[in-house]
Design a protein around this motif. Structure first.
Motif, PDB file in Angstrom:
ATOM      1  N   THR A 136       0.812  -1.214   0.000  1.00 43.71           N
ATOM      2  CA  THR A 136       0.000   0.000   0.000  1.00 43.71           C
ATOM      3  C   THR A 136       0.851   1.272   0.000  1.00 43.71           C
ATOM      4  O   THR A 136       0.511   2.232  -0.674  1.00 43.71           O
ATOM      5  CB  THR A 136      -0.932   0.020   1.225  1.00 43.71           C
ATOM      6  N   LEU A 137       1.946   1.288   0.770  1.00 45.26           N
ATOM      7  CA  LEU A 137       2.816   2.458   0.811  1.00 45.26           C
ATOM      8  C   LEU A 137       3.912   2.295  -0.234  1.00 45.26           C
ATOM      9  O   LEU A 137       5.039   1.904   0.061  1.00 45.26           O
ATOM     10  CB  LEU A 137       3.414   2.631   2.207  1.00 45.26           C
ATOM     11  N   THR A 138       3.584   2.568  -1.471  1.00 49.50           N
ATOM     12  CA  THR A 138       4.536   2.408  -2.572  1.00 49.50           C
ATOM     13  C   THR A 138       4.839   3.768  -3.188  1.00 49.50           C
ATOM     14  O   THR A 138       4.052   4.704  -3.103  1.00 49.50           O
ATOM     15  CB  THR A 138       3.975   1.475  -3.653  1.00 49.50           C
ATOM     16  N   SER A 139       6.012   3.859  -3.802  1.00 50.40           N
ATOM     17  CA  SER A 139       6.449   5.109  -4.417  1.00 50.40           C
ATOM     18  C   SER A 139       6.954   4.832  -5.827  1.00 50.40           C
ATOM     19  O   SER A 139       7.713   3.880  -6.047  1.00 50.40           O
ATOM     20  CB  SER A 139       7.564   5.752  -3.581  1.00 50.40           C
ATOM     21  N   GLN A 140       6.521   5.650  -6.765  1.00 52.95           N
ATOM     22  CA  GLN A 140       7.006   5.515  -8.131  1.00 52.95           C
ATOM     23  C   GLN A 140       8.441   6.008  -8.255  1.00 52.95           C
ATOM     24  O   GLN A 140       9.185   5.560  -9.132  1.00 52.95           O
ATOM     25  CB  GLN A 140       6.102   6.313  -9.089  1.00 52.95           C
ATOM     26  N   ARG A 141       8.845   6.915  -7.368  1.00 56.57           N
ATOM     27  CA  ARG A 141      10.172   7.534  -7.464  1.00 56.57           C
ATOM     28  C   ARG A 141      11.235   6.774  -6.702  1.00 56.57           C
ATOM     29  O   ARG A 141      12.413   6.849  -7.029  1.00 56.57           O
ATOM     30  CB  ARG A 141      10.116   8.967  -6.936  1.00 56.57           C
ATOM     31  N   LYS A 142      10.841   6.074  -5.654  1.00 54.87           N
ATOM     32  CA  LYS A 142      11.834   5.462  -4.778  1.00 54.87           C
ATOM     33  C   LYS A 142      11.594   3.960  -4.619  1.00 54.87           C
ATOM     34  O   LYS A 142      10.461   3.517  -4.501  1.00 54.87           O
ATOM     35  CB  LYS A 142      11.787   6.109  -3.377  1.00 54.87           C
ATOM     36  N   THR A 143      12.677   3.207  -4.584  1.00 54.82           N
ATOM     37  CA  THR A 143      12.596   1.792  -4.252  1.00 54.82           C
ATOM     38  C   THR A 143      12.361   1.644  -2.754  1.00 54.82           C
ATOM     39  O   THR A 143      12.959   2.345  -1.940  1.00 54.82           O
ATOM     40  CB  THR A 143      13.888   1.065  -4.645  1.00 54.82           C
ATOM     41  N   PHE A 144      11.482   0.732  -2.391  1.00 49.59           N
ATOM     42  CA  PHE A 144      11.152   0.430  -0.998  1.00 49.59           C
ATOM     43  C   PHE A 144      11.951  -0.813  -0.609  1.00 49.59           C
ATOM     44  O   PHE A 144      11.727  -1.888  -1.165  1.00 49.59           O
ATOM     45  CB  PHE A 144       9.651   0.185  -0.890  1.00 49.59           C
ATOM     46  N   ASN A 145      12.884  -0.681   0.341  1.00 49.98           N
ATOM     47  CA  ASN A 145      13.704  -1.803   0.801  1.00 49.98           C
ATOM     48  C   ASN A 145      13.168  -2.298   2.137  1.00 49.98           C
ATOM     49  O   ASN A 145      13.136  -1.549   3.121  1.00 49.98           O
ATOM     50  CB  ASN A 145      15.162  -1.367   0.969  1.00 49.98           C
ATOM     51  N   ALA A 146      12.722  -3.548   2.177  1.00 49.87           N
ATOM     52  CA  ALA A 146      12.129  -4.111   3.388  1.00 49.87           C
ATOM     53  C   ALA A 146      13.084  -5.101   4.043  1.00 49.87           C
ATOM     54  O   ALA A 146      13.540  -6.049   3.399  1.00 49.87           O
ATOM     55  CB  ALA A 146      10.813  -4.808   3.048  1.00 49.87           C
ATOM     56  N   LEU A 147      13.414  -4.875   5.313  1.00 49.79           N
ATOM     57  CA  LEU A 147      14.229  -5.825   6.061  1.00 49.79           C
ATOM     58  C   LEU A 147      13.365  -6.971   6.527  1.00 49.79           C
ATOM     59  O   LEU A 147      12.312  -6.756   7.131  1.00 49.79           O
ATOM     60  CB  LEU A 147      14.878  -5.150   7.267  1.00 49.79           C
ATOM     61  N   VAL A 148      13.797  -8.204   6.258  1.00 44.33           N
ATOM     62  CA  VAL A 148      13.077  -9.391   6.706  1.00 44.33           C
ATOM     63  C   VAL A 148      14.069 -10.359   7.332  1.00 44.33           C
ATOM     64  O   VAL A 148      15.266 -10.331   7.053  1.00 44.33           O
ATOM     65  CB  VAL A 148      12.321 -10.085   5.544  1.00 44.33           C
ATOM     66  N   TYR A 149      13.558 -11.235   8.167  1.00 42.18           N
ATOM     67  CA  TYR A 149      14.391 -12.242   8.846  1.00 42.18           C
ATOM     68  C   TYR A 149      14.963 -13.228   7.827  1.00 42.18           C
ATOM     69  O   TYR A 149      14.224 -13.792   7.021  1.00 42.18           O
ATOM     70  CB  TYR A 149      13.542 -12.964   9.887  1.00 42.18           C
ATOM     71  N   PHE A 150      16.275 -13.442   7.868  1.00 46.81           N
ATOM     72  CA  PHE A 150      16.937 -14.254   6.836  1.00 46.81           C
ATOM     73  C   PHE A 150      16.566 -15.733   6.919  1.00 46.81           C
ATOM     74  O   PHE A 150      16.662 -16.460   5.930  1.00 46.81           O
ATOM     75  CB  PHE A 150      18.459 -14.104   6.954  1.00 46.81           C
ATOM     76  N   GLY A 151      16.091 -16.213   8.092  1.00 49.38           N
ATOM     77  CA  GLY A 151      15.797 -17.631   8.255  1.00 49.38           C
ATOM     78  C   GLY A 151      14.387 -18.027   7.887  1.00 49.38           C
ATOM     79  O   GLY A 151      13.971 -19.152   8.156  1.00 49.38           O
ATOM     80  N   GLU A 152      13.616 -17.106   7.263  1.00 52.22           N
ATOM     81  CA  GLU A 152      12.239 -17.416   6.901  1.00 52.22           C
ATOM     82  C   GLU A 152      12.181 -18.569   5.900  1.00 52.22           C
ATOM     83  O   GLU A 152      13.141 -18.846   5.175  1.00 52.22           O
ATOM     84  CB  GLU A 152      11.577 -16.156   6.315  1.00 52.22           C
ATOM     85  N   GLU A 161      23.961  -2.780   3.186  1.00 46.62           N
ATOM     86  CA  GLU A 161      22.881  -2.642   2.204  1.00 46.62           C
ATOM     87  C   GLU A 161      21.944  -1.499   2.580  1.00 46.62           C
ATOM     88  O   GLU A 161      21.463  -0.765   1.709  1.00 46.62           O
ATOM     89  CB  GLU A 161      22.093  -3.945   2.092  1.00 46.62           C
ATOM     90  N   ILE A 162      21.688  -1.342   3.876  1.00 47.26           N
ATOM     91  CA  ILE A 162      20.823  -0.256   4.329  1.00 47.26           C
ATOM     92  C   ILE A 162      21.444   1.100   4.001  1.00 47.26           C
ATOM     93  O   ILE A 162      20.789   1.992   3.439  1.00 47.26           O
ATOM     94  CB  ILE A 162      20.570  -0.366   5.844  1.00 47.26           C
ATOM     95  N   VAL A 163      22.709   1.253   4.359  1.00 45.69           N
ATOM     96  CA  VAL A 163      23.399   2.529   4.124  1.00 45.69           C
ATOM     97  C   VAL A 163      23.464   2.834   2.631  1.00 45.69           C
ATOM     98  O   VAL A 163      23.225   3.970   2.201  1.00 45.69           O
ATOM     99  CB  VAL A 163      24.804   2.505   4.749  1.00 45.69           C
ATOM    100  N   SER A 164      23.754   1.828   1.817  1.00 45.47           N
ATOM    101  CA  SER A 164      23.812   2.029   0.370  1.00 45.47           C
ATOM    102  C   SER A 164      22.452   2.464  -0.174  1.00 45.47           C
ATOM    103  O   SER A 164      22.366   3.344  -1.035  1.00 45.47           O
ATOM    104  CB  SER A 164      24.266   0.744  -0.333  1.00 45.47           C
TER     105      SER A 164
END
Length: 291
Positions: free
Chosen positions: A131-147, A178-181
């Motif tokens: 729902t919170l999407t942007s045409q101008r910016k990529t949305f980077n979502a942190l998720v648990y790596f062991g999913e 990756e977050i900082v980049s």
């Protein structure tokens, strides 16, 4: 803290795929009813989460024994519902979403610099990604790596059409780079700020009539880079409706760094406390969160 929760969605790949196929043809309420009658009572009997949740209602909300027991059952039913809703989205079902504070997100999305979203394990935050999407910016979502692999695959399929990239939170802390980049590229990064993974650095704060630990890095990174920060909570209001709360988190960017961290963490914890007091049965941290 005793963190018995593993961070993964229950079940294997075959079960997940079968549930998605089933949800393409039946109403989610059929699954809700089955789970609430036949699955949740067993889970309450076998899992430590029931005792932890019961104490949460007794100590943090000061409910009586009967009310705490009933809300423990409701909490587990609601958690099952948001998990079913997640797979319903994978199956193509839509939910009615009411967003409060959308202008805060849209204003930050129009700027050149990146910004941070601080989330938590209440409600159904994954819906924010659709729902919170942007045409101008990529949305980077942190998720648990062991999913589970099946959950990762379905997330990627659904996220790919919404300009969303997944960053896995790893014990070696490689996700920090990756977050900082990402924010240096002017993108959006969404970080959970209520569970400690990887680094043991933490902030201990007063929260819901107790003391709890919050991840230091979730507040260190945005304040170090002087980034704008919002908190987002996605709360279930009926079987097919959610309300999204977008709240700016203010801190003085001219202060020394440690004071910035204190101000930002206090602002986040205050908003989290408000939302949990409003929706007490949608708190889904099933480990000893409170000291």
């Amino acid at each position: 803290m005793d963190k018995d929760w593993t961070g993964t969605t229950y079940g294997n790949g075959w079960m997940h795929k079968s549930l998605i196929r089933l949800l393409r043809h039946i109403d989610t309420r059929v699954i809700y009813t089955f789970v609430s009658i036949f699955v949740i009572p067993v889970c309450l009997f076998l899992n430590s989460s029931s005792r932890i949740t019961y104490r949460y209602f007794r100590r943090q909300h000061k409910y009586g024994r009967c009310r705490s027991a009933w809300n423990t059952y409701r909490n587990h039913c609601l958690f099952a519902e948001v998990v079913v809703d997640k797979f319903a989205m994978y199956a193509g079902k839509k939910f009615h979403i009411d967003i409060q504070g959308l202008d805060h997100f849209e204003q930050l999305s129009q700027r050149e610099e990146g910004f941070i979203i601080l989330s938590s394990h209440v409600g159904n935050y994954e819906i924010a990604g659709y729902t919170l999407t942007s045409q101008r910016k990529t949305f980077n979502a942190l998720v648990y790596f062991g999913e589970k692999t099946s959950v990762k695959e379905n997330r990627r399929k659904l996220f790919s059409s919404h300009n969303i990239n997944i960053i896995e939170v790893r014990p070696d802390m490689a996700h920090i780079f990756e977050i900082v980049s990402a924010v240096n590229r002017g993108e959006i990064v969404s970080c959970p700020a209520d569970r400690i993974f990887g680094s043991e650095k933490k902030i201990t704060a007063d929260f819901l009539r107790g003391k709890s630990d919050f991840p230091f890095g979730s507040f260190q990174i945005p304040t170090k880079l002087s980034l704008s920060v919002i908190s987002v909570f996605v709360m279930k209001t009926s079987y097919n409706k959610y309300r999204v709360f977008v709240i700016p988190l203010e801190y003085d960017k001219t202060c020394p760094h440690q004071e910035r961290i204190r101000q930002l963490s206090n602002a986040y914890i205050r908003e989290l406390e408000n939302i949990v007091n409003t929706y007490p049965t949608q708190w889904y941290n099933y480990f000893e969160f409170f000291k």
